[in-house]
Design a protein around this motif. Structure first.
Motif, PDB file in Angstrom:
ATOM      1  N   VAL A 196      -0.882  -3.343   8.521  1.00 47.75           N
ATOM      2  CA  VAL A 196      -0.100  -3.969   7.459  1.00 47.75           C
ATOM      3  C   VAL A 196      -0.243  -3.211   6.142  1.00 47.75           C
ATOM      4  O   VAL A 196       0.731  -2.973   5.431  1.00 47.75           O
ATOM      5  CB  VAL A 196      -0.516  -5.447   7.290  1.00 47.75           C
ATOM      6  N   GLY A 197      -1.426  -2.778   5.816  1.00 47.56           N
ATOM      7  CA  GLY A 197      -1.657  -2.061   4.556  1.00 47.56           C
ATOM      8  C   GLY A 197      -0.925  -0.736   4.515  1.00 47.56           C
ATOM      9  O   GLY A 197      -0.322  -0.370   3.500  1.00 47.56           O
ATOM     10  N   SER A 198      -0.961   0.015   5.604  1.00 50.74           N
ATOM     11  CA  SER A 198      -0.279   1.310   5.613  1.00 50.74           C
ATOM     12  C   SER A 198       1.243   1.120   5.571  1.00 50.74           C
ATOM     13  O   SER A 198       1.967   1.925   4.987  1.00 50.74           O
ATOM     14  CB  SER A 198      -0.676   2.124   6.843  1.00 50.74           C
ATOM     15  N   ASN A 199       1.707   0.047   6.203  1.00 49.26           N
ATOM     16  CA  ASN A 199       3.131  -0.248   6.160  1.00 49.26           C
ATOM     17  C   ASN A 199       3.570  -0.542   4.728  1.00 49.26           C
ATOM     18  O   ASN A 199       4.616  -0.069   4.286  1.00 49.26           O
ATOM     19  CB  ASN A 199       3.451  -1.425   7.080  1.00 49.26           C
ATOM     20  N   GLN A 200       2.780  -1.300   4.005  1.00 53.19           N
ATOM     21  CA  GLN A 200       3.100  -1.597   2.604  1.00 53.19           C
ATOM     22  C   GLN A 200       3.102  -0.319   1.765  1.00 53.19           C
ATOM     23  O   GLN A 200       3.965  -0.133   0.900  1.00 53.19           O
ATOM     24  CB  GLN A 200       2.093  -2.606   2.020  1.00 53.19           C
ATOM     25  N   ASP A 201       2.127   0.565   2.012  1.00 50.72           N
ATOM     26  CA  ASP A 201       2.072   1.826   1.267  1.00 50.72           C
ATOM     27  C   ASP A 201       3.307   2.682   1.526  1.00 50.72           C
ATOM     28  O   ASP A 201       3.876   3.284   0.609  1.00 50.72           O
ATOM     29  CB  ASP A 201       0.812   2.613   1.642  1.00 50.72           C
ATOM     30  N   GLU A 202       3.739   2.746   2.796  1.00 47.29           N
ATOM     31  CA  GLU A 202       4.922   3.531   3.123  1.00 47.29           C
ATOM     32  C   GLU A 202       6.177   2.933   2.492  1.00 47.29           C
ATOM     33  O   GLU A 202       7.055   3.661   2.020  1.00 47.29           O
ATOM     34  CB  GLU A 202       5.089   3.621   4.632  1.00 47.29           C
TER      35      GLU A 202
END
Length: 101
Positions: free
Chosen positions: A18-24
């Motif tokens: 979820v965190g990496s998705n938000q960053d992308e």
């Protein structure tokens, strides 16, 4: 999400953090202006190429006062019973005044 993925998640869904998705998604929001500008540049380049290819066969004709010219007869001004062998041009006419190009 498909009902099948609830019981057995696919590799793409299972490896998503979820965190990496938000960053992308935030990075995509940061670059959207650059992408829009690049699209505008490509569109302007395409329009320039199309205009050049369209105007390639255009010949500029300049007239001076006193020239003899012919005028094209359009179908709406043509006699209804003229037939197919009617002249496509009428005239000659003298140029009285030159207005611009």
């Amino acid at each position: 999400m498909l009902p099948v993925e609830i019981l057995a998640p696919t590799a793409i869904y299972g490896l998503t953090i979820v965190g990496s998705n938000q960053d992308e998604m935030l990075q995509d929001l940061d670059t959207v202006d650059e992408l829009r500008d690049m699209a505008k540049i490509q569109l302007a380049s395409y329009q320039h190429k199309v205009a050049n290819s369209y105007n390639k066969n255009v010949h500029i004709r300049t007239f001076v006062v006193g020239n003899l010219v012919l005028r094209k007869v359009h179908p709406n001004t043509m006699d209804a019973n003229a037939g197919k062998f009617v002249d496509a041009w009428e005239g000659p006419y003298f140029v009285d005044d030159v207005m611009g190009r």
